[in-house]
Write an enzyme that holds these catalytic residues in place. Sequence first.
Site, PDB file in Angstrom:
ATOM      1  N   ASN A 181      16.075  -2.687  20.568  1.00  0.00           N
ATOM      2  CA  ASN A 181      17.145  -1.823  21.043  1.00  0.00           C
ATOM      3  C   ASN A 181      17.566  -2.153  22.476  1.00  0.00           C
ATOM      4  OD1 ASN A 181      17.191  -0.480  18.612  1.00  0.00           O
ATOM      5  ND2 ASN A 181      15.791   1.122  19.281  1.00  0.00           N
ATOM      6  N   ASP A 206      13.952   6.012  20.583  1.00  0.00           N
ATOM      7  CA  ASP A 206      13.385   4.907  19.821  1.00  0.00           C
ATOM      8  C   ASP A 206      13.150   3.732  20.762  1.00  0.00           C
ATOM      9  OD1 ASP A 206      12.654   2.873  18.134  1.00  0.00           O
ATOM     10  OD2 ASP A 206      14.314   3.117  16.730  1.00  0.00           O
ATOM     11  N   SER A 240      15.346  -0.662   9.551  1.00  0.00           N
ATOM     12  CA  SER A 240      14.866   0.234   8.510  1.00  0.00           C
ATOM     13  C   SER A 240      15.986   0.964   7.779  1.00  0.00           C
ATOM     14  CB  SER A 240      13.903   1.260   9.119  1.00  0.00           C
ATOM     15  OG  SER A 240      14.526   1.944  10.185  1.00  0.00           O
ATOM     16  N   ASP A 279      21.618   1.052  19.565  1.00  0.00           N
ATOM     17  CA  ASP A 279      21.053   1.994  18.593  1.00  0.00           C
ATOM     18  C   ASP A 279      20.810   3.370  19.196  1.00  0.00           C
ATOM     19  OD1 ASP A 279      19.924   3.230  16.441  1.00  0.00           O
ATOM     20  OD2 ASP A 279      18.544   1.609  15.945  1.00  0.00           O
TER      21      ASP A 279
END
Length: 442
Positions: free
Chosen positions: A294, A289, A141, A308
């Site tokens: 990830n 997240d 994103s 991440d």
Amino acid sequence: MSDTSKPGRHRAVPSSRVSRLTGFGRLATGLAGGMMAEGARRLASGELPKLEDMILTPGNAMRLADRLSHLRGAAMKLGQMISMDAGDMLPPELANILASLRDKANFMPPRQLQQMLKAEWGNDWRKKFAEFQVRPIAAASIGQVHKAVTHDGRTLAIKVQYPGIRESIDADVDNVATLLRMSNMIPDQLDLFPLLEAAKAQLHEEADYQREGAQMQRYAQLLEDEKGFIVPTLDTEFTGDRVIAMSFEPGVPIESLETADQDKRNDVAERVIRLVMRELFEFGVMQTDPNFANFRYQPETDSIVLLDFGATRDVSDAIQNSYRTLLIAALNDDRDGVMAASVEAGFVNPAALERHRDVMEHMTDIILNEFDNDGPFDFGDRAFVSVLRDEGMRIAVDREAWHVPPAKTLFVQRKVSGTAMLSARLKAKVPVRSILEEALKS
């Protein structure tokens, strides 16, 4: 981040305020058209259409997913959050469409990429590398990742932020909120302002690559003596304002282990769950997240690669204590204690407990029954989820009972829920009860 080894396409990121506002306008127009078509279809079949039914159609969900994946940035991130947080509670076809936002592989055209790297590294940036792969190996994103090799032999993963993303965060969040309000899907009495402000703050943090680099180094120190996990090494030479560079750590998507033998799936899921408990009760810091991308798995070292760290947040003593109280009640099979702790922590609206106590008691009993077992918890057995969904819908139709948990708690809960979703994807069997007991003792 999604793996762009899957079929993808170049789509320029709308970077100006006008172009992004136009994108939201197209989305609103498309949703309205889809609503009119669905309403006409239902009327023709003799049904009296409800507004919510006309909005939540597969066609409109596809429009939403496609437009948000094009806009990227905060707009796409919020769509991903919805798909992770509400996945089990949405109808399967809608959940699958929104889940596609986690796998979208749209990326910047080479010209846009060139502009970003020239701004960060200068006109002669290509001379800094022996090899630089223009096609990204992952896209998400806020940025996309490229593999590169330096002249001294370092293999790097380099995340490049999309143009205009940082500047568009506040407006994107406000525009998504406006769409939700216009759709009448959110009751007027539900105050989204604190959550939206927290979402803006977190997204600004995720767009701060210097901060992400510092959090990556922090995690590396926390896990330096922990076998079975790998944290990439920050490369300060090529890390800047909108570019972050780190050691390239090979691995396969963690969800690809769903075809591995049962013992391997159990072991990997257990490691992730234990890490979440350490984040919550020992480290006091959590990567919030839970996107599957990830996590990667490295077969040759039997290690989980963690990626991440932009969404890393401190966990306050108050949140730790809320979870501790809730889990102690659950382990003691204390239904009233669980419900009281859920209200105290802000997970549940007191009005829901007052107006639907019988439903809340039934849902709590279902959950407690699932965990009232000294043996492994079977994440692959999802029969109870559909029962919870059906029971939850009895409360959901009462808008007076709707509730937004405190933002800081919600971000932690996203990680917990996402970890459960990963374990379910792996159909893992994990001794959750003993893990919780150990975590609480520590």
